[in-house]
Scaffold this active site. Structure first.
Site, mmCIF file in Angstrom:
data_model
loop_
_atom_site.group_PDB
_atom_site.id
_atom_site.type_symbol
_atom_site.label_atom_id
_atom_site.label_comp_id
_atom_site.label_asym_id
_atom_site.label_seq_id
_atom_site.Cartn_x
_atom_site.Cartn_y
_atom_site.Cartn_z
ATOM 1 C CB CYS A 105 -12.620 6.422 5.828
ATOM 2 S SG CYS A 105 -11.181 5.416 5.488
ATOM 3 C CB CYS A 112 -1.197 -1.839 8.815
ATOM 4 S SG CYS A 112 -1.786 -3.264 7.863
ATOM 5 C CB CYS A 116 0.898 -2.405 1.182
ATOM 6 S SG CYS A 116 -0.256 -3.736 1.518
ATOM 7 C CB CYS A 119 0.128 1.527 2.528
ATOM 8 S SG CYS A 119 -0.946 1.914 3.916
ATOM 9 C CB SER A 222 -6.224 -3.863 -1.400
ATOM 10 O OG SER A 222 -7.096 -3.028 -0.678
ATOM 11 C CB CYS A 352 -6.578 6.128 -0.379
ATOM 12 S SG CYS A 352 -8.261 6.122 -0.821
HETATM 13 N N1 SAH Z 1 -5.841 -2.714 4.961
HETATM 14 C C1 SAH Z 1 -6.977 -2.629 4.142
HETATM 15 C C2 SAH Z 1 -7.780 -1.360 4.356
HETATM 16 C C3 SAH Z 1 -7.028 -0.095 4.581
HETATM 17 S S1 SAH Z 1 -6.158 0.563 3.201
HETATM 18 C C4 SAH Z 1 -6.593 -2.784 2.680
HETATM 19 O O1 SAH Z 1 -5.415 -2.748 2.364
HETATM 20 O O2 SAH Z 1 -7.493 -2.982 1.880
HETATM 21 C C5 SAH Z 1 -7.479 1.224 2.197
HETATM 22 C C6 SAH Z 1 -7.143 1.340 0.718
HETATM 23 O O3 SAH Z 1 -6.179 2.383 0.485
HETATM 24 C C7 SAH Z 1 -6.535 0.077 0.159
HETATM 25 O O4 SAH Z 1 -7.109 -0.269 -1.079
HETATM 26 C C8 SAH Z 1 -5.108 0.484 -0.035
HETATM 27 O O5 SAH Z 1 -4.490 -0.305 -0.976
HETATM 28 C C9 SAH Z 1 -5.213 1.916 -0.426
HETATM 29 N N2 SAH Z 1 -3.958 2.654 -0.285
HETATM 30 C C10 SAH Z 1 -2.973 2.432 0.604
HETATM 31 N N3 SAH Z 1 -1.973 3.313 0.430
HETATM 32 C C11 SAH Z 1 -2.326 4.115 -0.596
HETATM 33 C C12 SAH Z 1 -1.721 5.251 -1.223
HETATM 34 N N4 SAH Z 1 -0.555 5.725 -0.800
HETATM 35 N N5 SAH Z 1 -2.382 5.832 -2.233
HETATM 36 C C13 SAH Z 1 -3.587 5.368 -2.631
HETATM 37 N N6 SAH Z 1 -4.209 4.324 -2.065
HETATM 38 C C14 SAH Z 1 -3.603 3.696 -1.053
HETATM 39 FE FE1 SF4 Z 2 -2.068 -2.351 5.798
HETATM 40 FE FE2 SF4 Z 2 -3.952 -1.860 3.944
HETATM 41 FE FE3 SF4 Z 2 -1.833 -0.213 4.233
HETATM 42 FE FE4 SF4 Z 2 -1.499 -2.661 3.202
HETATM 43 S S1 SF4 Z 2 -2.687 -0.969 2.301
HETATM 44 S S2 SF4 Z 2 -0.212 -1.684 4.780
HETATM 45 S S3 SF4 Z 2 -2.969 -3.841 4.385
HETATM 46 S S4 SF4 Z 2 -3.433 -0.579 5.727
#
Ligand code: SAH
Ligand code: SF4
Length: 388
Positions: A105, A112, A116, A119, A222, A352
């Protein structure tokens, strides 16, 4: 003149650079194999290259690896590396071993800017894009370190799959991403098939369209919500590229994709996006029905439900197990292949959304998001408000 970093080049770019120093393309292939297949960074050890070439390389080039500041190993075999990328920024890379594969990964940015709600990376703000060399260096380091640690025979690979799911939004660093993907796919590089390299995006619609033309690999999107109001709150990028545009881009992507489905990721948030009605609305959405859909547009897909991994100050909780299972059942009964992601490496904060290396938030994303959360015009709702 500063030395060029050969990890910045895909094979075509390396061949052009070699041409500039008077070397033929097949020399570039040899050099590329030394670097990526054998993990060699010392030009003197590249014994089948002419001495004159080795001297030119030593004078003008470098294989600039990233040096890990830490390596953590989880009880389940997951490994997390932290790399210092300068300027007060650190990025994370995670290796996830499974019976039949080894997945890496990889991070694409220091921080970023999408921000979100759920995240940890997004909460830290954004510093800068990684270079192609910094993206590739994560794979270079992991592959060659693991080969030694696992005692693999020559020709055996530690990493069989790559997911661009570490820190950052890969499609907001498009220019550096594409050459890095080409290094991963190249037979003289890591030789990974397009099906085994996945770009995950929060929904950068124009770049999904470009990726389809430039380098179609497997795509994960996502999603996290079945309607625009909730998705606007969870994934701020949705305000720019709402669900109908995203669904259209996914459908178009499949014309060139190495797989015949899109993987939708869906982070399960207690009381926010995890009700059976929301699961039914998702089924409608991907079948081209309901207010957010493109009428009649069906998107062949699989769902990957990710139990929310908490981090300090998120204010959110993971949906209870039974609720995740009930949600999965609604999708499955509608004929959609749905898996619930096993959480790996959570004892070392490698799961994740928990990746949160130090980030110097240069663009003040963090401050702006905090203002919104504190009740600005575009206030991001709290979990309680999302539930209401
Ligand atoms: N920015 C990209 C890739 C990195 S995040 C994206 O958002 O797709 C990778 C995955 O982890 C994404 O599906 C994101 O939604 C998920 N993710 C982010 N924060 C998370 C959390 N706290 N718990 C579970 N999944 C999470
Ligand atoms: Fe960035 Fe992906 Fe995290 Fe959203 S989930 S803040 S796009 S890393």
């Amino acid at each position: 003149m500063t030395a060029v970093n050969l990890l910045d080049f895909d094979l075509d770019a390396l061949a052009s650079w070699c041409a500039q120093i008077g070397e033929k393309r097949f020399r570039a292939q040899q050099l590329f194999r030394w670097i990526h297949q054998k993990g060699q960074a010392d030009f003197e050890q590249m014994t089948d290259l002419a001495r004159s070439l080795r001297e030119k390389l030593a004078a003008h080039a470098q294989v600039r690896a990233l040096v890990p500041t830490s390596e953590h190993r989880s009880a389940d075999g997951t490994v997390k590396w932290l790399f210092d990328v300068g300027g007060g920024n650190a990025i994370e890379t995670v290796y996830i071993p499974e019976d039949d594969r080894g997945t890496l990964c990889i991070s694409s940015q220091a921080g970023c800017a999408v921000g979100c709600r759920f995240c940890a990376t997004g909460h830290r703000g954004f510093s800068r894009n990684l270079t192609t060399g910094e993206i590739v260096a994560q794979l270079w380091h992991a592959e060659h370190t693991l080969r030694r640690q696992l005692g693999l025979a020559a020709g055996e690979r530690a990493i069989t799959n790559v997911v661009m799911m570490g820190m950052g939004e890969p499609l907001q660093n498009y220019g550096a991403l594409v050459p890095a993907l080409r290094v991963m796919l190249d037979d003289h590089g890591y030789g990974l098939s397009r099906r085994r390299v996945t770009v995950s995006t929060s929904g950068m619609v124009p770049m999904i369209e470009r990726l389809r033309e430039d380098c179609p690999v497997a795509l994960a999107v996502s999603l996290h919500a079945p309607d625009n109001a909730l998705r606007d709150a969870l994934v701020p990028l949705n305000r720019k590229y709402p669900l109908a545009e995203l669904m259209q881009a996914c459908s178009d992507y499949l014309e060139r994709a190495p797989r015949d489905f899109i993987t939708f990721e869906y982070c399960m948030l207690d009381g926010v996006n995890d009700s059976p009605e929301q699961a039914r609305a998702l089924v409608e959405l991907v079948n081209g029905r309901g207010p957010a859909a493109v009428p009649g547009l069906r998107v062949p897909c699989k769902f990957n439900l990710i139990p929310f991994n908490p981090f300090p100050d998120s204010g959110l909780a993971c949906s209870p197990r039974e609720r995740v299972q009930a949600f999965a059942r609604v999708l499955q009964e509608a004929g959609i292949v749905t898996t619930i992601r096993k959480t790996r490496g959570d004892d070392i904060d490698a799961a994740c959304g928990q990746l949160a290396g130090e980030v110097r938030d240069r663009t003040n994303v963090r401050v702006r998001l905090q203002r919104r959360r504190d009740g600005g015009v575009e206030a991001v709702p709290t979990a309680a408000e999302l539930r209401a």
